[in-house]
Design an enzyme around this catalytic site. Structure first.
Site, mmCIF file in Angstrom:
data_model
loop_
_atom_site.group_PDB
_atom_site.id
_atom_site.type_symbol
_atom_site.label_atom_id
_atom_site.label_comp_id
_atom_site.label_asym_id
_atom_site.label_seq_id
_atom_site.Cartn_x
_atom_site.Cartn_y
_atom_site.Cartn_z
ATOM 1 N N HIS A 46 0.848 -1.191 0.000
ATOM 2 C CA HIS A 46 0.000 0.000 0.000
ATOM 3 C C HIS A 46 0.878 1.234 0.000
ATOM 4 O O HIS A 46 1.929 1.235 0.638
ATOM 5 C CB HIS A 46 -0.928 0.014 1.230
ATOM 6 C CG HIS A 46 -2.082 0.933 1.047
ATOM 7 N ND1 HIS A 46 -2.005 2.265 1.336
ATOM 8 C CD2 HIS A 46 -3.320 0.715 0.552
ATOM 9 C CE1 HIS A 46 -3.160 2.829 1.044
ATOM 10 N NE2 HIS A 46 -3.967 1.912 0.551
ATOM 11 N N ASP B 140 -7.943 -5.397 -0.143
ATOM 12 C CA ASP B 140 -8.452 -6.088 -1.328
ATOM 13 C C ASP B 140 -8.116 -7.565 -1.352
ATOM 14 O O ASP B 140 -8.748 -8.335 -2.061
ATOM 15 C CB ASP B 140 -7.915 -5.422 -2.597
ATOM 16 C CG ASP B 140 -8.650 -4.127 -2.859
ATOM 17 O OD1 ASP B 140 -9.811 -4.025 -2.433
ATOM 18 O OD2 ASP B 140 -8.069 -3.229 -3.477
HETATM 19 N N1 CMC Z 1 4.157 -7.225 -5.080
HETATM 20 C C1 CMC Z 1 5.507 -7.259 -5.180
HETATM 21 N N2 CMC Z 1 6.303 -6.206 -4.917
HETATM 22 C C2 CMC Z 1 5.704 -5.070 -4.542
HETATM 23 C C3 CMC Z 1 4.319 -4.957 -4.416
HETATM 24 C C4 CMC Z 1 3.529 -6.096 -4.696
HETATM 25 N N3 CMC Z 1 2.206 -6.046 -4.576
HETATM 26 N N4 CMC Z 1 3.994 -3.697 -4.038
HETATM 27 C C5 CMC Z 1 5.150 -3.045 -3.916
HETATM 28 N N5 CMC Z 1 6.196 -3.879 -4.221
HETATM 29 C C6 CMC Z 1 7.625 -3.575 -4.153
HETATM 30 C C7 CMC Z 1 8.075 -2.698 -5.291
HETATM 31 O O1 CMC Z 1 8.519 -3.454 -6.395
HETATM 32 C C8 CMC Z 1 9.175 -1.916 -4.643
HETATM 33 O O2 CMC Z 1 10.310 -2.738 -4.542
HETATM 34 P P1 CMC Z 1 11.782 -2.139 -4.817
HETATM 35 O O3 CMC Z 1 11.926 -1.009 -3.841
HETATM 36 O O4 CMC Z 1 12.708 -3.270 -4.586
HETATM 37 O O5 CMC Z 1 11.765 -1.667 -6.238
HETATM 38 C C9 CMC Z 1 8.698 -1.716 -3.209
HETATM 39 O O6 CMC Z 1 7.829 -2.810 -2.968
HETATM 40 C C10 CMC Z 1 7.954 -0.398 -3.002
HETATM 41 O O7 CMC Z 1 6.853 -0.370 -3.893
HETATM 42 P P2 CMC Z 1 6.277 0.914 -4.594
HETATM 43 O O8 CMC Z 1 5.842 0.544 -5.976
HETATM 44 O O9 CMC Z 1 7.225 2.057 -4.436
HETATM 45 O O10 CMC Z 1 5.019 1.218 -3.701
HETATM 46 P P3 CMC Z 1 3.879 2.225 -4.060
HETATM 47 O O11 CMC Z 1 3.528 2.892 -2.807
HETATM 48 O O12 CMC Z 1 4.207 3.089 -5.223
HETATM 49 O O13 CMC Z 1 2.700 1.236 -4.563
HETATM 50 C C11 CMC Z 1 0.778 -0.099 -4.596
HETATM 51 C C12 CMC Z 1 1.631 0.879 -3.786
HETATM 52 C C13 CMC Z 1 -0.521 -0.382 -3.822
HETATM 53 C C14 CMC Z 1 0.422 0.512 -5.964
HETATM 54 C C15 CMC Z 1 1.598 -1.399 -4.797
HETATM 55 O O14 CMC Z 1 1.964 -1.955 -3.544
HETATM 56 C C16 CMC Z 1 0.842 -2.424 -5.637
HETATM 57 O O15 CMC Z 1 0.829 -2.314 -6.861
HETATM 58 N N6 CMC Z 1 0.192 -3.436 -4.974
HETATM 59 C C17 CMC Z 1 -0.577 -4.429 -5.682
HETATM 60 C C18 CMC Z 1 -1.903 -3.834 -6.108
HETATM 61 C C19 CMC Z 1 -2.865 -3.726 -4.946
HETATM 62 O O16 CMC Z 1 -3.051 -4.662 -4.167
HETATM 63 N N7 CMC Z 1 -3.505 -2.535 -4.852
HETATM 64 C C20 CMC Z 1 -4.549 -2.299 -3.844
HETATM 65 C C21 CMC Z 1 -4.183 -1.239 -2.861
HETATM 66 S S1 CMC Z 1 -5.315 -1.225 -1.466
HETATM 67 C C22 CMC Z 1 -6.822 -0.745 -2.133
HETATM 68 C C23 CMC Z 1 -6.842 0.660 -2.605
HETATM 69 O O17 CMC Z 1 -6.584 1.568 -1.789
HETATM 70 O O18 CMC Z 1 -7.168 0.878 -3.791
#
Ligand code: CMC
Length: 426
Positions: free
Chosen positions: A304, A361
């Site tokens: 998240h 989710d």
């Molecule tokens: N699976 C694998 N790796 C992940 C994931 C994941 N779901 N989420 C983040 N990471 C890794 C990412 O690759 C990065 O690693 P590194 O630093 O080594 O490159 C690190 O964790 C930080 O991630 P980020 O992309 O900078 O995090 P963010 O805050 O930009 O993204 C997110 C948040 C929710 C978009 C992301 O965690 C994601 O895509 N999760 C899966 C989709 C999901 O479940 N979304 C629902 C969110 S809750 C409901 C809502 O509020 O809509």
């Protein structure tokens, strides 16, 4: 009023930037002086940007805390009904008994949709994604309420909020019925909000004595509550940005639905089930995890932007998930697979080091599947629930002077160049 100042020094010149404290959370540094200094701030993904002041929802991502109007989410989810939470989001406090009765009655009066709206559904293919239908039909509602569309009129805004919250379950269920080729069910106003939604989804005209299971109804209502609002997330910011132009509220909510659809946001609950399908069975989990670690795929339902310890909604959702699976006596291999994934991810250093925890989710997808809701409807249910949050933010924005949202950019394209006739272009 600024309580403190920060100093920006550019080219030897100092600029004072007021620091304003909120009631909770980090203070903000007002950056208008950057413009005076000839700069813009650059913050892709709005990682440290607060474009609005709001009194509706507070999140402390480090502590895993979510408050709506000050009330902790677990207390709301375990004690209040979704419509009471919707009332609090809109009005600032939970309703007293009289306010509650009045609000519920108003919602009941507006659950029906204009008969002409059925024709919009007929324009879609039967296999259309229900979110595509929702973007269309919710936006189309503005064509039915010309007389209450003056966004500067408080009464118009209020009736629109009621209409949207009341009609979303009806429209959501209609989008499902349409895909099944079953007749639309008219709302039953003797049922509560969640019960009525389940009735419109699953009953047919032949079910004269339709009854829902209490555990399922309560779980459905909790799912609505846990998705009701989440501060300035992508879809809410979209609603506010669209609303900042003075656009009508139905169009703004349709924009929110579009933003919610993406798999990084509300589309994640559907993506969780698709991911489970792709993995297939428990023995394929290690291979899938290798793909996640090599960044080929993401583990949907994990991580998240704001919660970096745990998602408090996920905790309540997990308890509800256990209750539902228990009450329904479900023994689905896909659910077993989900639990295996959860266990591995909670222990694996890749996820632990990155603070990646199951989000709301992950469990909502599992509960919805157990209830028998098709995967394509998961994000629709999120949209239905989030409507109370979206409209609260839209109302808050309209309750005080605001500016059109107009971000700037770091331009890295071509510099000035002269026009070249087509025959002379290389
Ligand atoms: N699976 C694998 N790796 C992940 C994931 C994941 N779901 N989420 C983040 N990471 C890794 C990412 O690759 C990065 O690693 P590194 O630093 O080594 O490159 C690190 O964790 C930080 O991630 P980020 O992309 O900078 O995090 P963010 O805050 O930009 O993204 C997110 C948040 C929710 C978009 C992301 O965690 C994601 O895509 N999760 C899966 C989709 C999901 O479940 N979304 C629902 C969110 S809750 C409901 C809502 O509020 O809509």
């Amino acid at each position: 009023m600024a309580d403190n100042q920060a100093t920006l020094t550019v080219d030897g010149k100092d600029y004072q930037l007021p620091i304003t404290e909120g009631t909770l959370g980090p203070s903000v540094i007002e950056v208008a002086a950057f413009q005076k200094a000839g700069y813009w701030t650059y913050d892709p993904g709005f990682m440290a940007t607060a474009p609005v002041e709001s009194k509706i929802t507070f999140i402390d991502g480090g502590k895993g805390e979510l408050l709506h109007r000050g009330y902790p989410i677990d207390q709301l989810a375990n004690n209040a009904e979704y419509l009471e939470v919707a009332y609090a989001l809109i009005h600032g406090d939970l309703p007293n008994a009289e306010q509650k009765a009045d609000f519920y009655e108003k919602i009941r009066q507006h659950t029906g949709v204009h008969d002409q709206l059925r024709k919009f559904f007929e324009g879609f293919r039967r296999d259309a994604h229900p979110m595509a239908i929702m973007v269309g039909v919710v936006g189309a509602l503005s064509a039915f309420y010309h007389e209450n569309l003056d966004v500067s009129n408080e009464e118009h805004r209020e009736i629109t909020a009621i209409r949207l919250i009341a009609k979303m379950p009806t429209l959501a269920a209609m989008s499902y019925k349409y895909s099944k080729g079953e007749p639309f069910m008219y709302p039953r106003n003797d049922f509560n909000y969640a019960e009525n939604f389940l009735y419109m989804m699953f009953a047919t005209p032949a079910d004269v004595d339709y009854k829902t299971n209490d555990v399922i109804t309560r779980a459905m209502d909790k799912i609505f509550t846990l998705h009701a609002d989440h501060e300035q997330n992508a879809s809410t910011s979209t609603v506010r940005l669209a609303g900042s132009t003075g656009a009508n509220p139905y169009a703004c909510i349709a924009a929110g639905i579009a933003a919610l659809w993406g798999p990084s946001h509300g589309g994640a609950n559907e993506a969780v089930l698709e991911m489970l399908d792709e993995i297939g069975s428990v023995e394929n989990v290690p291979e899938f995890m290798e793909k996640v670690k090599s960044r080929e795929v993401k583990l949907m339902g994990f991580g998240h932007r704001v919660y970096k310890n745990f998602d408090p909604r996920a905790q309540v959702m997990k308890e509800t998930c256990d209750e539902v699976l228990d009450a329904l006596g479900i023994n689905d291999p896909k659910l077993e697979l989900a639990m295996a994934l959860e266990k591995i991810a909670l222990e694996d250093p890749f996820f632990v080091e990155r603070n990646l925890y199951p989000n709301v989710d992950f469990y909502s997808g599992i509960i919805l599947k157990a209830i028998g809701i098709p995967t394509s409807m998961f994000t629709v249910i999120f949209a239905l629930a989030r409507t109370s949050g979206w409209i609260s933010h839209w109302l808050e924005m309209h309750s005080a002077p605001f500016k059109i949202g107009r971000p700037r950019q770091l331009y890295t394209g071509e510099t000035h160049r002269d026009f070249v006739k087509v025959e002379d272009r290389k």
